[in-house]
Design a protein around this motif. Sequence first.
Motif, mmCIF file in Angstrom:
data_model
loop_
_atom_site.group_PDB
_atom_site.id
_atom_site.type_symbol
_atom_site.label_atom_id
_atom_site.label_comp_id
_atom_site.label_asym_id
_atom_site.label_seq_id
_atom_site.Cartn_x
_atom_site.Cartn_y
_atom_site.Cartn_z
ATOM 1 N N ARG A 134 3.532 4.557 -13.200
ATOM 2 C CA ARG A 134 3.300 5.713 -12.387
ATOM 3 C C ARG A 134 4.062 7.105 -12.876
ATOM 4 O O ARG A 134 3.773 8.214 -12.730
ATOM 5 N N GLU B 24 0.846 -1.231 0.100
ATOM 6 C CA GLU B 24 0.087 -0.084 -0.147
ATOM 7 C C GLU B 24 0.886 1.128 -0.078
ATOM 8 O O GLU B 24 0.465 2.438 -0.625
ATOM 9 N N SER C 97 5.549 7.265 -6.612
ATOM 10 C CA SER C 97 5.371 8.381 -7.229
ATOM 11 C C SER C 97 6.325 9.518 -6.678
ATOM 12 O O SER C 97 6.752 10.271 -7.417
ATOM 13 N N HIS D 166 1.160 8.346 -14.965
ATOM 14 C CA HIS D 166 0.105 8.165 -14.119
ATOM 15 C C HIS D 166 0.426 8.351 -12.599
ATOM 16 O O HIS D 166 0.219 7.476 -11.822
ATOM 17 N N PRO D 167 1.021 9.322 -11.815
ATOM 18 C CA PRO D 167 1.298 9.682 -10.503
ATOM 19 C C PRO D 167 0.088 9.320 -9.664
ATOM 20 O O PRO D 167 -0.985 9.650 -9.913
ATOM 21 N N GLY D 168 0.380 8.708 -8.477
ATOM 22 C CA GLY D 168 -0.538 8.401 -7.475
ATOM 23 C C GLY D 168 0.155 9.134 -6.011
ATOM 24 O O GLY D 168 1.003 9.607 -6.106
ATOM 25 N N ASP D 169 -0.887 8.668 -4.874
ATOM 26 C CA ASP D 169 -0.576 9.310 -3.907
ATOM 27 C C ASP D 169 0.260 7.959 -3.149
ATOM 28 O O ASP D 169 -0.087 7.134 -2.049
ATOM 29 N N ASP D 170 1.338 7.599 -3.554
ATOM 30 C CA ASP D 170 2.159 6.670 -3.096
ATOM 31 C C ASP D 170 3.628 6.819 -3.264
ATOM 32 O O ASP D 170 3.877 7.947 -3.532
ATOM 33 N N GLY E 188 2.109 1.554 -3.137
ATOM 34 C CA GLY E 188 1.030 1.747 -4.471
ATOM 35 C C GLY E 188 0.813 0.739 -5.394
ATOM 36 O O GLY E 188 0.147 0.661 -6.196
#
Length: 391
Positions: A200, A147, A210, A203-207, A150
């Motif tokens: 990533r 998690e 990224s 497509h960046p994420g909150d992880d 990500g």
Amino acid sequence: MVPFDPRDEAFLADPYPTFARLRAEAPVHDHPLLGMPVAVSHAACSQVLRGRELGRIWRDAEPAESFRAFNLLHRNSLLEREGPSHARLRSAVAGAFNRGHTARLAPWVGALADRLAGELAAAIDEHGSADLMSILAAPLPVEVIAELLGVPEPTRSRMRGWSNAIVAMYEPDPGEARRAAAERAAAEFVTELRAFAAHRAQHPGDDLVSDLLSADLDPDELVGTAALLLMAGHEATVNVIGNGVLALLTHRDQWNRLMADPELDERAVEELIRFDAPLQLFERTAVADTEVAGYPVPAGTKIAVLLGAAARDPAVVDRPDELDVGRHPNPHLGFGLGVHYCLGAPLARVEVAAALAALRSRLPDLELAAPPVRRPDFVMRGLRELRVTRR
């Protein structure tokens, strides 16, 4: 004379009397089987961990052509670097962690621990007993690391197997089958993480992946960092939970004390790390001629700290062989010291505390159902099975 045989079953079952004897004899001992001296006192271990003349100098597993992926992961890990290269990489990883990932994950970790403890309780109710390791201790940390990074399915489900295979290489004599399995796991990990990082990047994420990409880590440094987080964050936390619950259930007064008082959780986490160290041995290499507690360590020589021995040194710990969930202060070295202090320590503490809170909520009447089955390993000290039931 060999101080101890790290393959001996009796020693693995309880190494602490041997450590006490060694501490009484000298703070540092030559160990021909390990091929390096070992520090056993708290002061000597602290000196090794803090000493600037002692660093992490990576040496490729040999033959190097047979361990391309394994060596790539470690050569690009901040744990295996020193000087400016280490400082740059550590700063990038620390910066990513400091963006609030631990705080962000804490409620999720608590909910996950509660769900897994509920599954353990249901399995006990259905079958009369169940294995705490496979239902709670092992799934919780790998899910948390996945998690944090990500990583989605199906990669997420494979991470525990990769970690277990790779860390087997840290044992004194893993054997050819485990060496080959470690390289296969490392190669699969590199392939999967590179593909995820490429996704990533678009497509960046909150992880954390990224965040690491935005810190300009090169592709090898990124997968090396992810591997370090998986192996250090997963393996150690699994063993803290397993070893810790076993210690609590065999010291019933301390279990009852902890179940009755949630305010003890933070101190209990530190005590469980100290009492039965999940990582027993950590190596450093002399970058210049030096000495540790009067023991000469020439440049290029490896020396190991025995963290389990340091944790029970009566020179710094009162009643060191007693489990005390309210112990304070607690000067264990489980997260290291100095420039290589564990960046993931806050998250590991959250995970172990969440597991204890979940057991208090779901299974305050927990007890052992059978003798534990220990893993036949020395460096990563843990359990293969911990079968539990209700009183």
